[in-house]
Design a protein around this motif. Structure first.
Motif, PDB file in Angstrom:
ATOM      1  N   VAL A 202       1.169  -2.795   3.512  1.00 56.08           N
ATOM      2  CA  VAL A 202       0.537  -2.636   2.190  1.00 56.08           C
ATOM      3  C   VAL A 202      -0.836  -3.289   2.129  1.00 56.08           C
ATOM      4  CG1 VAL A 202       0.812  -3.026  -0.290  1.00 56.08           C
ATOM      5  CG2 VAL A 202       2.828  -2.596   1.139  1.00 56.08           C
ATOM      6  N   THR A 203      -0.953  -4.472   2.648  1.00 52.63           N
ATOM      7  CA  THR A 203      -2.199  -5.209   2.491  1.00 52.63           C
ATOM      8  C   THR A 203      -2.485  -5.999   3.764  1.00 52.63           C
ATOM      9  OG1 THR A 203      -3.253  -6.931   1.186  1.00 52.63           O
ATOM     10  CG2 THR A 203      -0.868  -6.970   1.229  1.00 52.63           C
ATOM     11  N   SER A 204      -2.750  -5.270   4.837  1.00 53.27           N
ATOM     12  CA  SER A 204      -2.904  -5.890   6.145  1.00 53.27           C
ATOM     13  C   SER A 204      -4.269  -6.569   6.303  1.00 53.27           C
ATOM     14  CB  SER A 204      -2.744  -4.853   7.255  1.00 53.27           C
ATOM     15  OG  SER A 204      -3.080  -5.426   8.505  1.00 53.27           O
TER      16      SER A 204
ATOM     17  N   ARG B 213      -1.794 -10.816  -8.354  1.00 53.26           N
ATOM     18  CA  ARG B 213      -2.122  -9.646  -7.555  1.00 53.26           C
ATOM     19  C   ARG B 213      -1.945  -8.326  -8.284  1.00 53.26           C
ATOM     20  NH1 ARG B 213      -0.527 -13.749  -4.779  1.00 53.26           N
ATOM     21  NH2 ARG B 213      -1.398 -14.136  -2.707  1.00 53.26           N
TER      22      ARG B 213
ATOM     23  N   ILE C 299       0.722  -2.954  -5.276  1.00 47.38           N
ATOM     24  CA  ILE C 299       1.436  -4.175  -4.916  1.00 47.38           C
ATOM     25  C   ILE C 299       2.127  -4.801  -6.129  1.00 47.38           C
ATOM     26  CG2 ILE C 299      -0.441  -5.845  -5.241  1.00 47.38           C
ATOM     27  CD1 ILE C 299       0.436  -7.028  -2.501  1.00 47.38           C
TER      28      ILE C 299
ATOM     29  N   GLN D 175      -6.296 -11.532  -1.005  1.00 47.01           N
ATOM     30  CA  GLN D 175      -4.917 -11.090  -1.093  1.00 47.01           C
ATOM     31  C   GLN D 175      -4.297 -10.864   0.277  1.00 47.01           C
ATOM     32  OE1 GLN D 175      -3.187  -8.544  -4.256  1.00 47.01           O
ATOM     33  NE2 GLN D 175      -3.544  -6.936  -2.743  1.00 47.01           N
ATOM     34  N   ASP D 176      -5.024 -10.180   1.187  1.00 48.72           N
ATOM     35  CA  ASP D 176      -4.435  -9.800   2.470  1.00 48.72           C
ATOM     36  C   ASP D 176      -3.982 -11.030   3.254  1.00 48.72           C
ATOM     37  OD1 ASP D 176      -5.314  -7.434   1.532  1.00 48.72           O
ATOM     38  OD2 ASP D 176      -6.846  -7.099   3.062  1.00 48.72           O
TER      39      ASP D 176
ATOM     40  N   GLU E 150      -6.648  -4.771   9.062  1.00 49.90           N
ATOM     41  CA  GLU E 150      -7.199  -3.418   8.893  1.00 49.90           C
ATOM     42  C   GLU E 150      -8.687  -3.426   9.271  1.00 49.90           C
ATOM     43  OE1 GLU E 150      -6.709  -1.886   5.003  1.00 49.90           O
ATOM     44  OE2 GLU E 150      -7.995  -0.132   5.348  1.00 49.90           O
TER      45      GLU E 150
ATOM     46  N   LEU F 213       4.899  -6.431   3.408  1.00 46.97           N
ATOM     47  CA  LEU F 213       3.659  -6.360   2.617  1.00 46.97           C
ATOM     48  C   LEU F 213       2.440  -6.572   3.517  1.00 46.97           C
ATOM     49  CD1 LEU F 213       4.454  -8.433  -0.619  1.00 46.97           C
ATOM     50  CD2 LEU F 213       4.190  -5.959  -0.417  1.00 46.97           C
TER      51      LEU F 213
ATOM     52  N   GLN G 178      -6.509  -5.944  -6.547  1.00 55.33           N
ATOM     53  CA  GLN G 178      -7.184  -4.874  -5.849  1.00 55.33           C
ATOM     54  C   GLN G 178      -6.613  -3.525  -6.248  1.00 55.33           C
ATOM     55  OE1 GLN G 178      -6.729  -6.046  -1.761  1.00 55.33           O
ATOM     56  NE2 GLN G 178      -8.626  -7.220  -1.741  1.00 55.33           N
ATOM     57  N   ASN G 179      -5.320  -3.409  -6.253  1.00 56.00           N
ATOM     58  CA  ASN G 179      -4.709  -2.160  -6.689  1.00 56.00           C
ATOM     59  C   ASN G 179      -3.374  -2.468  -7.324  1.00 56.00           C
ATOM     60  OD1 ASN G 179      -2.495  -1.976  -4.646  1.00 56.00           O
ATOM     61  ND2 ASN G 179      -4.257  -2.013  -3.257  1.00 56.00           N
TER      62      ASN G 179
ATOM     63  N   TYR H  26     -10.959  -7.447   5.900  1.00 56.88           N
ATOM     64  CA  TYR H  26     -10.666  -8.697   5.190  1.00 56.88           C
ATOM     65  C   TYR H  26     -11.748  -9.742   5.453  1.00 56.88           C
ATOM     66  CZ  TYR H  26      -8.044 -12.793   3.640  1.00 56.88           C
ATOM     67  OH  TYR H  26      -7.658 -13.936   3.003  1.00 56.88           O
TER      68      TYR H  26
END
Length: 678
Positions: A143-145, A294, A310, A92-93, A148, A139, A306-307, A70
């Protein structure tokens, strides 16, 4: 160390939030104070842990910890410090955690304020708030840490999108988030009223300031976003009907409808189902806005797409919330019956209901305009573009109707307006509005919508001015006070009413600012140093811009090509003015910084449209040929009024929110309380 601690805190926060939610519901159902108290303490603990996680993310940005994906994607070593702090919500994260942080903060405030009162509702309110926080924690963890890691440590990050490197970026998104998240509290109160069966006007009175606070934050977020677009995007406007702009507008529209319709329930005991539906719909609109940002389904400079995963999760959450809310409303329909019926279409309750329909009509038109391209793409495998002309064509006439209702609704009589009431309240303002329209027409104003905006706007302002004068005179006569003292006391005695009038003044001024767009002037011209560009404004002024040439500057993260002008208006020297092109190195992008000169009635707006393609060679300032450039110069009438109107709106809302503000409401007998849910 702090980022690692933040990640650990996030993992601990989730089970505490889930457990606290369960305890709160069980405590409410069984009337066990120990369980309820444990649930409330869980809320405080969750807020502390999410705050710790947020501090960990910010620290990772400040310490250039590029091993975190991130941080790598949204920062760089030479990014300014306050943009690194803003990294928490730049992508987003982090924004998911930021959402959870705001929600946990508001939840803690709601629990603390009500720790000794409203105990019949609070267990369920707290349970719902913790359940929603848990959703965002899931989440943020699975899902969107933002924690990471890449598996290696890059030397530098990819940098922040240059269009987000603007000071409004540090203000605009957080303000919107505050608006989105704070509305969860009135939503939770509304659902708790359904669960407990306490469906009189009490839950509305308890959440009035929460709704106003959320509404104010949403309004500020929208206005800040307009200002950001005006200054940063460099196209000369402030609202493009961008999908994400629209998404922020939707909850504001529905919340505005709710703010007006609850007055009918408080004063007349009507529209209970309608109000419960609006509080549910407003909350769903806040989630819908997040979903759009998102989902990856729309294209926008604001998008975090991003994907698609979500997007499905948010859709599922919206479906769950909407379904449960609808079931609860249907379950409690017998307790949501109106105590009275509409007696006349010429009444305040009818005007407020029409106001609601107009606001929801605008919201529907906006949603339809956003979703229609996606629908056509899904069924016909091609996308039909819906742009600003569609939104303007549909929404401007509806908006003018809304503008007129702002004047009519607050002064028309409840139940049924008499002819005398109509004459007393509307004849003079109508004359003022028609008179102003006639004067403007005689002065050459021919744009129909602009003319109507000014005529209707002055009609509304006249009504409000008369209300203030009548109220002040009456108080001065009764209390034997001076006019100034009477005015202050008048506002203090009923801040909600008079604050609302001031808000309406702000909205009228903003509408007039929007109407100025009809008379924008624009000139595009290629200039060599020493040449002059002239442009006349609709206000009768003539501007002369003498192009002095280009200069360059090498900043840590960009090269700047700056155009300098000497500016005069009607022959009077105004000094110098600049506009520039920025060539950002990380990430490689080119952007424009406009030059704006503000006046009371208009803005002078300068854009560097084109310079030599060989930008690097522009650093050779001795080459006169490379100094030639093309510029777009605009004069935007009344744009400053939009910001002035926004300021007035804020003042009015703060008056309505000020402690002690309130209005005597009709005493309503408590509704019969059925057995607790379950």
């Amino acid at each position: 160390m702090i980022p690692e601690l933040g990640e650990f805190a996030l993992w601990i926060a989730l089970p505490i939030a889930l457990w606290g939610s369960v305890l709160a519901f069980l405590g409410g159902k069984s009337s066990r104070g120990d369980l309820v108290l444990s649930g409330e303490r869980s809320t405080y603990a969750v807020f502390f842990l999410i705050a710790l996680a947020s501090a960990g993310i910010i620290t990772a940005f400040l310490q250039d910890r590029f091993e975190y994906a991130y941080v790598y994607n949204y920062s760089s070593r030479n990014l300014m410090t306050y943009f690194k702090v803003a990294g928490l919500w730049a992508g987003q994260d982090g924004s998911i955690i930021f959402w959870a942080l705001n929600l946990a903060l508001f939840s803690s405030i709601a629990v603390w304020v009500n720790r000794k009162k409203n105990r019949e509702l609070m267990p369920y309110v707290n349970g719902i708030l913790l359940a929603v926080i848990s959703f965002f924690l899931v989440l943020g963890i699975f899902v969107t840490s933002p924690f990471e890691q890449l598996g290696f440590t890059p030397a530098d990050g990819r940098g922040l999108n240059v269009q987000l490197q603007n000071y409004w970026m540090t203000i605009h998104p957080p303000t919107l988030y505050l608006g989105f998240t704070s509305f969860t509290v009135p939503f939770a109160f509304g659902m708790s009223a359904l669960l407990t069966g306490r469906l009189d006007a009490r839950w509305i009175q308890l959440t009035r300031k929460w709704v106003l606070t959320s509404w104010l934050f949403l309004a500020l977020g929208i206005i800040f976003g307009m200002r950001w677009a005006y200054e940063e995007l460099g196209w000369g406007g402030y609202w493009f009907w961008d999908p994400v702009e629209n998404a922020s507008l939707l909850p504001w529209l529905v919340a505005t409808a709710f703010l007006h319709s609850v007055m009918i329930q408080e004063n007349r005991g009507m529209l209970k189902v309608w109000n419960m539906g609006l509080v549910l719909l407003t909350y769903l609109m806040t989630i819908f806005a997040t979903f759009l940002t998102r989902s990856g389904l729309i294209e926008s400079v604001h998008s975090f797409a991003q994907n698609i995963t979500i997007a499905w999760i948010f859709l599922g959450f919206m479906g769950l919330v909407g379904g449960v809310g609808l079931i609860l409303i249907l379950w409690r329909l017998p307790l949501l019956q109106s105590e009275r019926q509409f007696e006349s279409l010429v009444s305040r309750e009818a005007a407020f209901l029409l106001n609601n329909l107009v606001l929801l009509g605008i919201a529907f038109a906006v949603i339809w305009g956003m979703m229609f391209p996606l629908i056509t793409e899904g069924f016909a495998e091609f996308r039909v573009a819906i742009g600003a002309p569609f939104f303007n064509r549909v929404n401007i006439p509806i908006g003018l109707a809304l503008l007129a209702l702002m004047g009519i609704g607050p002064v028309i009589a409840w139940r049924k307006a008499s002819v005398r009431n109509l004459q007393r309240n509307f004849v003079l303002p109508l004359g003022v509005g028609v008179g102003i329209g006639a004067i403007l027409f005689a002065m050459g104003v021919r744009h129909a919508y602009a003319l109507l905006t000014f005529a209707i706007g002055t009609f509304v302002l006249a009504i409000i001015a008369i209300e203030f004068v009548k109220g002040t005179r009456a108080r001065a006569r009764i209390e034997e006070e001076g006019m100034g003292t009477a005015f202050v006391h008048l506002v203090r005695r009923n801040r909600q009413r008079w604050g609302g009038y001031i808000v309406h003044v702000g909205v009228v001024v903003m509408f007039m600012g929007f109407a100025g767009t009809a008379y924008d002037e624009e000139v595009t011209q290629n200039l060599a140093p020493g040449e002059t560009l002239t442009i006349a404004s609709a206000m009768g002024h003539e501007y002369a811009l003498v192009y002095q040439g280009l200069s360059t500057h090498r900043a840590p993260n960009m090269d700047q090509i700056v155009a300098l002008f000497s500016v005069s208006r009607d022959g009077r020297d105004l000094g110098s003015m600049t506009s520039e092109i920025q060539l950002v190195r990380a990430p490689p992008q080119r952007t424009t910084q406009v030059g704006i000169e503000h006046f009371l009635l208009e803005d002078l707006y300068v854009i560097v449209a084109e310079v030599s393609e060989n930008a690097a060679s522009l650093f050779d300032l001795n080459d006169a040929a490379l100094q030639r450039a093309t510029f777009r110069v605009l004069v935007n009438p009344l744009v400053p009024w939009i910001w002035y109107g926004g300021l007035i709106l804020v003042v009015g809302t703060l008056i309505a929110l000020w402690p002690g503000a309130g209005v005597p409401t009709r005493r309503i007998a408590p509704a019969p309380v059925p057995a607790a849910v379950g």
